[in-house]
Design a protein around this motif. Structure first.
Motif: not given
Length: 720
Positions: A572-577
């Protein structure tokens, strides 16, 4: 670096203020421990336990009658040993961090009269006034000289006359105050015939000049006595001044007075002897000396060494009629309590096992016990334990059902305590209790009852552990967005501090809350996380805390980055943010993370950061990074400016130009490096604001708005 972790301190003050709780000052207990004193509606009252019966000690009429002028709000007070006089502190003014100078008055309860101490001295110039043991005199510091007022003859006498702006008697210079927590620099002898005091010679300390461009048409400089890394500290010595003759006998402490520190000193009870702690310049050798006040001769009774550093003493607690004292040491790899004889020949380990004592709470010699705070199984929490003074296994006093962080202010007789409990979901709540039975004084005011009336938050802070690819297990907390959907990807904002001055991952009210964000992070859709790297002062043993020696800016940064790398694997983690932010030491960590690991952190907000470790003060930086006189390699390797050329993400840098702690010089050095490497970033300077950036109308709100706008623009909120 006591002021370095300013953000959490400000948050705690805010929390306590909003909740209307008792302030964090220590309770003023009566001698017998069955009552305590407080200021209430302009009076000083005594409150007896367990019935909370109130009795006026100093009436408002006495304090503020028409004949008494100059007495403002009472900031603190001291009651004489015989209970017949009260020393009142008022009209306080700041000295660097705290309001430690002001005016003092004595309320005589026998004659019902009020008189001012040092009334011939400049207004609000008196510091640390205190009664003599017999209550007939008051000693104080004014303009770096020691004075004593005789309350019976109504005369005043100078005990030192050589004090200047830089020759300091009875208090301390900037760096002693900031890094050793030294402010009150004198002690009455047990017999009241003399006073022991520090003399700091800062005449050779260079001024760092801050510039004020806004308070007049022509700018002017503000000098700060500031010994930077590699520069010599102030000279320090301890003298004993005789009250009758005003003559000083200097203690013959061995070693160079400049290349050694004396951060702690006190009288040995019922004697004419003193004990002091001396630390060498590198702060890896600690020596305890016992001194004869009459001759000035000293004897080294105890020496401790460490490959990294040794912390300053929490003070001495004397037992066995002054023949032994309690001492805290990490010599076996854990922070434990010891009994040491006055001659240093006998050492007895009191607390035993693979855990750290966090702090002492009370010595109950009558019952042969010592109370202390520890948390052997969870480094994010705090509980009360007790141990026999003879040693053995510790017993947990705090009920195990109350998970979180506990604080106890225990009466001198060990019978009563004010117990404060909090965790990430529970704001600080307090009960009065009988320590001998562990029962609250009233069920209505009990912590159990208060908890029963609370509604648990729907979106709780989650504590977790993450193991990095280096095999290091780190504690962390996480606050997920409201209405969290595990099928979506959310932006992550990391809060970091990262240095030895403070923890961030604690089970306390404030964990998971970003007090600088102008809005609601969970509602807006951010995941908020903090991870505790090695080197933080968590109760995990000496190796954990001191592994960061000569590696601030590298080892702690790698721990943070490797933890973030694992967290980015969560679905659930956005690597780009991925964003990171911090204040002071946390600002330094933010810069290093952005520069050293640009592939992980896309957005960063660094506030009041040390950009170049060679610009910071010698006591703090040399303690943790070793002597720069031998090599500066570790300093260069750990400084953000070394890696500024690697910036790829979006950076907001914030600093106050009037910061006397982490100088604005750091900002300008960093800016130059970023310009040289054609790195575009955003800068917010706050004119004349200090390290806390909270002075002036609108400042705190503006900082919050700037922070929030930048974060939302460069690390957009919400699940996708």
């Amino acid at each position: 670096m006591n002021f370095k972790h300013i953000f959490f301190k400000l948050a705690l003050v805010l929390i306590l203020g909003l909740l209307g709780k008792a302030n964090a000052q220590d309770i003023k207990w009566s001698k017998d421990g069955n009552s305590y004193y407080e200021v209430s509606q302009g009076e000083i009252v005594s409150i007896s336990l367990p019935l909370n019966e109130r009795k006026t000690i100093v009436s408002r009429n006495l304090l503020y009658s028409s004949g008494n002028t100059g007495l403002g709000e009472i900031k603190s007070f001291e009651i004489s040993e015989d209970g017949t006089k009260v020393l009142l502190y008022t009209n306080s003014k700041k000295v660097w961090r705290y309001e430690t100078r002001g005016d003092y008055f004595v309320a005589d309860l026998k004659t019902n009269q009020l008189s001012q101490v040092g009334k011939d001295k400049p207004a609000s110039s008196l510091m640390f006034a205190k009664f003599s043991p017999d209550g007939n005199k008051v000693a104080y510091v004014s303009k770096h000289n020691l004075y004593v007022d005789d309350l019976m003859s109504k005369t005043s006498k100078a005990l030192t006359t050589d004090g200047t702006e830089r020759l300091i008697n009875g208090t301390f210079d900037w760096v002693y105050e900031e890094e050793f927590d030294c402010r009150d620099g004198f002690r009455w002898s047990p017999d009241g015939q003399s006073i022991a005091y520090w003399q700091i010679d800062a005449t050779k300390i260079k001024n760092f000049l801050m510039i004020d461009n806004t308070d007049s048409i022509y700018s002017f400089t503000i000098p700060v006595e500031y010994p930077k890394v590699g520069e010599n500290p102030s000279s320090c010595k301890v003298g004993i001044v005789n009250i009758a003759s005003a003559k000083t006998t200097w203690l013959e402490v061995p070693g160079d007075k400049i290349q050694n520190y004396i951060p702690r000193m006190d009288w040995i009870p019922s004697s004419n002897e003193l004990i002091l702690q001396q630390l060498n310049r590198e702060q890896n050798v600690s020596k305890l000396f016992v001194a004869d006040a009459s001759s000035g001769q000293v004897k080294n009774i105890y020496t401790e060494t460490d490959k990294a550093w040794i912390d300053v003493s929490q003070g001495w607690d004397w037992i066995n009629e002054g023949k032994e004292f309690i001492w805290m040491s990490e010599s076996d790899g854990w922070r434990h309590l010891y009994r040491i004889s006055k001659d240093g020949k006998k050492h007895t380990l009191i607390t035993q096992g693979n855990y750290d004592v966090i702090e002492k709470s009370l010595i109950d010699e009558k019952n042969g016990q010592i109370y202390f705070i520890a948390s052997p199984t969870n480094a994010t929490q705090k509980y009360l334990f007790k141990n026999k003074l003879s040693g053995g296994k510790a017993e947990m006093v705090t009920p195990s059902i109350l998970k979180g962080s506990h604080a106890y202010e225990i009466s001198p007789n060990g019978v009563f305590a004010r117990h404060t409990y909090q965790n990430a979901s529970v704001p600080p709540i307090t009960e009065w209790m009988k320590l001998t039975t562990l029962n609250p004084l009233t069920m209505e005011g009990s912590i159990t009852n208060q908890l029963g009336r609370m509604r648990p938050p729907k979106n709780k802070v989650e504590f977790f552990k993450v193991t990095t690819e280096d095999g290091i297990e780190l504690d962390g907390w996480m606050k997920k967005p409201d209405n969290f959907d595990q099928t979506k990807k959310y932006p992550v904002v990391f809060y970091v501090y990262g240095e030895p001055a403070s923890q961030t991952v604690t089970d306390t009210y404030g964990a998971g809350r970003n007090w600088l964000y102008a809005g609601d992070m969970p509602k807006d859709g951010y995941i908020y996380i903090s991870v505790e790297n090695r080197g933080a002062p968590a109760p995990k043993g000496r190796e954990w805390r001191k592994s960061v020696f000569q590696k601030i800016g590298t080892l702690n940064i790698r721990d943070q980055a490797m933890a973030a790398k694992k967290i980015m694997e969560w679905p659930f983690v956005d690597k780009n943010r991925v964003a990171v932010w911090g204040w002071s030491g946390g600002g330094s960590s933010t810069l290093n993370l952005m520069f050293q690991y640009p592939e992980i952190y896309k957005t960063g907000i660094a506030i009041a950061a040390v950009g170049n470790q060679l610009t910071y003060d010698n006591v703090y930086q040399e303690r943790y990074m070793g002597s720069p006189l031998k090599t500066k390699e570790a300093y260069v390797k750990g400084s953000p400016i070394t890696y500024a050329k690697n910036l790829q993400g979006k950076l907001l840098y914030v600093h106050g130009t009037g910061d006397d702690n982490v100088h604005y010089q750091n900002a300008e050095m960093l800016i130059n490096e970023l310009i040289k490497n054609r790195k575009v970033f955003q800068l917010m300077s706050y004119p004349n604001r200090t390290h806390s950036i909270n002075e002036g109308e609108g400042t705190s709100e503006h900082l919050a708005l700037t922070y929030t706008e930048f974060l939302q623009r460069n690390c957009p909120p919400g699940g996708k």
